[in-house]
Motif scaffolding. Structure first.
Motif, short mmCIF file in Angstrom:
data_model
loop_
_atom_site.label_atom_id
_atom_site.label_comp_id
_atom_site.label_asym_id
_atom_site.label_seq_id
_atom_site.Cartn_x
_atom_site.Cartn_y
_atom_site.Cartn_z
N ARG A 138 -2.57 15.04 13.65
CA ARG A 138 -1.54 14.59 12.69
C ARG A 138 -2.17 14.19 11.36
NH1 ARG A 138 3.69 14.07 15.02
NH2 ARG A 138 4.28 13.64 12.87
N LYS A 139 -1.39 14.41 10.28
CA LYS A 139 -1.88 14.07 8.95
C LYS A 139 -1.34 12.70 8.53
CE LYS A 139 -0.43 18.28 7.50
NZ LYS A 139 -0.04 19.27 6.49
N TYR A 140 -1.54 11.68 9.39
CA TYR A 140 -1.08 10.34 9.00
C TYR A 140 -1.91 9.85 7.83
CZ TYR A 140 1.25 10.10 13.58
OH TYR A 140 2.04 10.34 14.69
N PHE A 141 -1.40 9.33 6.70
CA PHE A 141 0.00 9.21 6.40
C PHE A 141 0.30 10.02 5.17
CE2 PHE A 141 -0.76 5.50 8.97
CZ PHE A 141 0.25 5.65 9.89
N TYR A 142 0.59 11.29 5.39
CA TYR A 142 0.89 12.23 4.33
C TYR A 142 2.40 12.47 4.32
CZ TYR A 142 0.89 16.49 1.59
OH TYR A 142 1.12 17.42 0.63
N PRO A 143 3.09 12.47 3.19
CA PRO A 143 2.58 12.18 1.84
C PRO A 143 2.55 10.66 1.57
CG PRO A 143 4.90 12.77 1.76
CD PRO A 143 4.50 12.85 3.20
N LEU A 144 1.94 10.25 0.47
CA LEU A 144 1.92 8.83 0.11
C LEU A 144 3.35 8.33 -0.09
CD1 LEU A 144 -0.91 8.59 -2.60
CD2 LEU A 144 -1.03 7.90 -0.18
N CYS A 145 3.60 7.09 0.27
CA CYS A 145 4.95 6.51 0.08
C CYS A 145 5.31 6.48 -1.41
CB CYS A 145 5.01 5.09 0.62
SG CYS A 145 4.71 5.00 2.39
N THR A 187 0.83 -1.21 0.00
CA THR A 187 0.00 0.00 0.00
C THR A 187 0.87 1.26 0.00
OG1 THR A 187 -1.54 1.29 1.35
CG2 THR A 187 -0.11 -0.22 2.52
N PRO A 188 0.41 2.31 -0.66
CA PRO A 188 1.16 3.57 -0.58
C PRO A 188 0.75 4.39 0.65
CG PRO A 188 -0.68 3.81 -2.11
CD PRO A 188 -0.72 2.38 -1.62
N PHE A 189 -0.37 3.98 1.33
CA PHE A 189 -0.91 4.78 2.43
C PHE A 189 -0.49 4.16 3.75
CE2 PHE A 189 -4.57 6.15 5.16
CZ PHE A 189 -4.28 7.51 5.13
N THR A 190 0.73 4.45 4.14
CA THR A 190 1.29 3.90 5.38
C THR A 190 2.44 4.76 5.85
OG1 THR A 190 2.24 1.90 6.40
CG2 THR A 190 2.81 2.30 4.10
N PHE A 191 2.93 4.47 7.05
CA PHE A 191 4.11 5.14 7.60
C PHE A 191 5.32 4.74 6.73
CE2 PHE A 191 7.29 5.65 11.15
CZ PHE A 191 7.03 6.98 11.42
N PRO A 192 6.32 5.62 6.59
CA PRO A 192 7.46 5.30 5.71
C PRO A 192 8.10 3.94 5.98
CG PRO A 192 7.68 7.52 6.63
CD PRO A 192 6.42 6.95 7.18
N ALA A 193 8.05 3.49 7.26
CA ALA A 193 8.75 2.24 7.64
C ALA A 193 8.35 1.06 6.76
CB ALA A 193 8.45 1.92 9.11
N THR A 194 7.07 0.96 6.44
CA THR A 194 6.58 -0.23 5.71
C THR A 194 7.28 -0.36 4.36
OG1 THR A 194 4.42 0.36 6.64
CG2 THR A 194 4.47 -1.45 5.05
N VAL A 195 7.22 0.70 3.60
CA VAL A 195 7.74 0.63 2.23
C VAL A 195 9.26 0.79 2.21
CG1 VAL A 195 7.58 1.67 -0.06
CG2 VAL A 195 5.53 1.41 1.32
N ASN A 196 9.78 1.60 3.12
CA ASN A 196 11.25 1.75 3.19
C ASN A 196 11.92 0.42 3.53
OD1 ASN A 196 10.92 4.43 2.64
ND2 ASN A 196 11.64 5.19 4.60
N ALA A 197 11.25 -0.42 4.31
CA ALA A 197 11.85 -1.72 4.66
C ALA A 197 12.08 -2.53 3.38
CB ALA A 197 10.94 -2.48 5.62
N LEU A 198 11.14 -2.45 2.45
CA LEU A 198 11.31 -3.17 1.18
C LEU A 198 12.51 -2.60 0.42
CD1 LEU A 198 7.54 -3.22 0.05
CD2 LEU A 198 8.87 -5.17 0.90
#
Ligand code: T4K
Length: 385
Positions: free
Chosen positions: A319-326, A87-98
């Protein structure tokens, strides 16, 4: 609508960590001091792991030093490579881990109600390089795990869930961490359950327990053997000791949060242009980690960002979680799947969601004041336009 609300004297944040009585933490620290054992899977660690396995209702659990490490270890444990649909709508950690592991994220649009990865969009993104689906239970909303599993089974893909927001959530009485091949948790200070910094990985396959141990402990099998390229992702004894005391507070915290969340719903449910979270699904035991509201600017009469800025003037820091999209990060923006035309729902939602304060140190009066502030900002912005 009454007059202009009086600002809070002190800042009100979206979250505040549960702080166990200092004497109790101190007592536990004395045990740690006495033992002179500070890390590397000591007594506190073993006790906490055991306790959380019960609380989370999962088969196997491995503690680690934060939720991001948990994601890295999960991906490594399952030998994930190539491409992962996420998903693109998450905290940076999710996609950055990949990305950190050299895995290409493939962005899938989200469901407009749950804000989670939309299974109807997954199949068209599968290529010969796809190895897994990485879903996130955003704001504690559970992904459509049945549909995701069906797709994964048909295409021989692994399923990982980032359950950072779903501590203690149950689906039909089952712990959320039993879903998919592996789930990961964050125990950061801002989370419902915390160890200041910390995390965990849950899974159903017994074989993974030893592999997890190796991955978080340099791959050391024995004094004479290093069997895989592991890292250091261990939770230490002080974090675990804190966690054991925080465990005692969880039930009361959830009960308080439920009352506060219900009050938000009572006060805001009829406000046109505001969409509130789905708190009343009989199959789901919720944890009230976040109070997310969605703002339809045209109907509400004020944008999400106007409300965010307006609340700041009253000392309320939403807070504007999760802006911007990953998908919009510089290193992802060039990916075919990151194109806005493929992510219609996520691109809209990311400008509409706001997280309001929700934690056990707040009182019903505070929620009433915050709701008055929301309505006041709405009115002022509407009158200005
Ligand atoms: N996956 C997902 C879906 C996640 O949301 C996260 C983390 C992860 C993975 C990774 O897990 P970790 O590696 O972090 O364990 C916060 C947290 O730092 C982060 O853990 C969390 N998600 C994210 C949703 O929220 P920020 O940038 O909002 O943190 P910060 O410092 O602005 O804190 C938010 C508010 O909390 C502050 O306004 C005040 C309050 N606060 C914060 C801290 C640190 C306190 O009252 N006490 C504190 O000690 O990311």
């Amino acid at each position: 609508m009454r007059g202009k609300p009086v600002p809070f004297e002190k800042e009100i944040f979206v979250s505040q960590p549960m702080m166990p009585p200092l004497e109790k933490f101190h007592k536990r620290l004395s045990d740690v001091w006495e033992s002179k054992w500070l890390t590397n899977l000591g007594v506190q660690h073993i006790t906490l792991e055991d306790k959380l396995r019960g609380i989370l209702k999962v088969n196997y659990l491995a503690l680690c030093n934060n939720g991001t490490s948990a994601l890295l270890l999960a991906l490594k444990a399952l030998d994930i490579g190539g491409e992962v649909i996420t998903t693109p709508f998450t905290f940076p950690a999710t996609v950055n881990a990949l990305t950190f592991l050299g895995i290409r994220p493939v962005f899938c649009d989200i469901d407009p109600i749950t804000f989670n990865i939309n299974p109807a969009r997954i199949e068209s993104l599968i290529t010969p390089q796809t190895s897994a689906i990485l879903g996130v239970h955003v704001f504690g909303n559970i992904c459509d795990t049945e549909s995701i599993q069906k797709i994964a089974d048909q295409h021989h893909l692994k399923v990982i869930y980032d359950a950072a927001h779903a501590f203690g959530v149950e689906v039909n009485g089952k712990g959320v961490g039993t879903l998919g091949d592996i789930s990961t948790f964050s125990f950061h200070a801002t989370k419902l359950f915390h160890t200041a910094e910390g995390g965990a990985i849950s899974f159903n396959d017994e074989f993974l327990y030893h592999k997890m141990y190796l991955l978080k402990n340099f791959g050391i099998e024995s004094e004479d053997e290093v069997v895989l390229p592991g890292i250091n992702a261990k939770m230490n004894e002080i974090q675990a000791a804190l966690g054991l005391e925080v465990c005692e507070l969880i039930e009361d915290e959830i009960a308080i949060r439920k009352k506060l969340a219900d009050r938000y719903v009572e006060r805001l449910a009829d406000v046109e242009g505001l969409i509130l979270p789905l708190f009343d699904d009989a199959h789901i035991k919720r944890n009230y980690q976040y109070m997310n509201i969605q703002i339809d600017k045209l109907v509400f009469g004020c944008s999400r960002d106007d409300l965010y800025n307006g609340l700041k003037e009253f000392n309320v820091f939403s807070r504007k979680y999760f802006y911007p999209l990953c998908s919009s990060y510089e290193w992802n923006a060039g990916l075919e799947s990151a194109r806005e035309t493929h992510l219609i729902v996520a691109s809209k939602v990311v400008n509409e969601i706001l997280i309001l304060p929700l934690h056990g140190a707040l009182r019903i009066d505070d929620i009433d004041k915050i709701c008055d502030m929301v309505l006041y900002v709405k009115k002022v912005k509407h009158d200005e336009s």
